[in-house]
Design an enzyme around this catalytic site. Sequence first.
Site, PDB file in Angstrom:
ATOM      1  N   GLU A  61     114.093 -63.975  14.844  1.00 35.23           N
ATOM      2  CA  GLU A  61     113.503 -63.279  15.727  1.00 35.23           C
ATOM      3  C   GLU A  61     111.322 -63.366  15.706  1.00 35.23           C
ATOM      4  OE1 GLU A  61     115.496 -59.913  12.892  1.00 35.23           O
ATOM      5  OE2 GLU A  61     115.111 -62.675  12.725  1.00 35.23           O
ATOM      6  N   CYS A  84     114.572 -57.879   8.854  1.00 35.90           N
ATOM      7  CA  CYS A  84     114.583 -57.839   7.418  1.00 35.90           C
ATOM      8  C   CYS A  84     113.597 -57.598   7.198  1.00 35.90           C
ATOM      9  CB  CYS A  84     114.886 -59.179   6.519  1.00 35.90           C
ATOM     10  SG  CYS A  84     113.269 -60.852   7.378  1.00 35.90           S
ATOM     11  N   ASP A 209     147.562 -85.464  -3.169  1.00 35.71           N
ATOM     12  CA  ASP A 209     147.460 -86.078  -2.071  1.00 35.71           C
ATOM     13  C   ASP A 209     145.435 -87.212  -1.941  1.00 35.71           C
ATOM     14  OD1 ASP A 209     148.967 -84.677  -0.463  1.00 35.71           O
ATOM     15  OD2 ASP A 209     147.922 -82.754   0.084  1.00 35.71           O
ATOM     16  N   THR A 299     152.166 -72.567  -4.368  1.00 31.70           N
ATOM     17  CA  THR A 299     151.931 -71.836  -5.549  1.00 31.70           C
ATOM     18  C   THR A 299     150.198 -70.823  -6.338  1.00 31.70           C
ATOM     19  OG1 THR A 299     152.843 -73.077  -6.711  1.00 31.70           O
ATOM     20  CG2 THR A 299     151.469 -71.128  -8.077  1.00 31.70           C
TER      21      THR A 299
END
Length: 366
Positions: A61, A84, A209, A299
């Site tokens: 704004e 706000c 990885d 998992t």
Amino acid sequence: MSELTPNHLSQAQYWMQRAIDLARLGQYSTKPNPNVGCVIVKDGQIIGEGFHPKAGQPHAEVFALRQAGEDAKDATAYVTLEPCAHYGRTPPCAEALVKAQVKKVVIACSDPNPLVAGKGVKILQDAGIEVETGVCTENAKGLNLGFLKAMSTGLPYVRLKVASSLDGRTAMASGESKWITGSSARQDVQHWRAIAGAVITGIQTVLADDCELNVRVLEGIDLSTVVQPKRIILDRQGQLPLTAKILQNPETVMVMTPFRQELADLGVIQLSPQPLNQLLQTLSQQYQIYDVLVEAGATLSTAFLQQGLVDEMISYVAPTLLGQSARAMFNAEFSKMAEQRRFELVDVTQLGQDIRLRLLPIQELI
């Protein structure tokens, strides 16, 4: 930007869609703040517009009002999120709109943040400004799923990302997994990481990885403007090696592990071992992490699903078969059809030779 014109939509929808497009420009940089856009219209013309680019900088704004200047008087402001009403790093936007003497404010989405939650609307109405709500609400909510959920429930919005073959496999029996999907799908993953406040993985994925799980490239985006997600490793046995690539930027790493002094020396944030739902609450309430992306093995992925903690699953499917000895996408054991987990398909997108499915879990079992 949207190609829609006032002839195709109501005036309010048209201008609000422009504000939503503007808000999206901050999607990689505003964390933990929400994405917000604002358009100020007078006599059928945009006289000011803006978006919130980064926490600590002015809100949407304010940028729009600066551009509009004195012409903002008696104009209409279109804002994607309720202005706000509290003093934080910046003054309240609701008061700025009052000071500018706009005639009307159109709001797409209310703000459940207890510091706002209707107070912004009240400030405007008490000043005699007409307020309209509910324009393009669902589109606006989509900008801030994590923020809205966290403000309402105290938990972040959790996306679970998986990449598999046609036969539901994610890696060979040896653990080899590079690459099942093509470059377009892997590039798409960068977007989901970039909008996340944190990427969660398990220690076995890191060991297998040596992944970094950071944002490395976004087409057309300067990476220096991207707020990198925290990388969170669940390591209950303290197995994370100090040589892991993910520790090359330790300030963006969090590890759930028994305390290790060597990690503390690197500046890594350590979290005590805790249940997954408590971990999510910790991330939201203590660290302002409102969007979580889970990139993990079977998992951990299964645990998130079975505990009802997944808000959305992003599934990349490659047109390939890996065979029955390859590792499965999930490791849940079901013996009856009634135990199956069902999803609502909300989007299908082709990315190169792969497809991306966006799915919402259906919590009720059939």
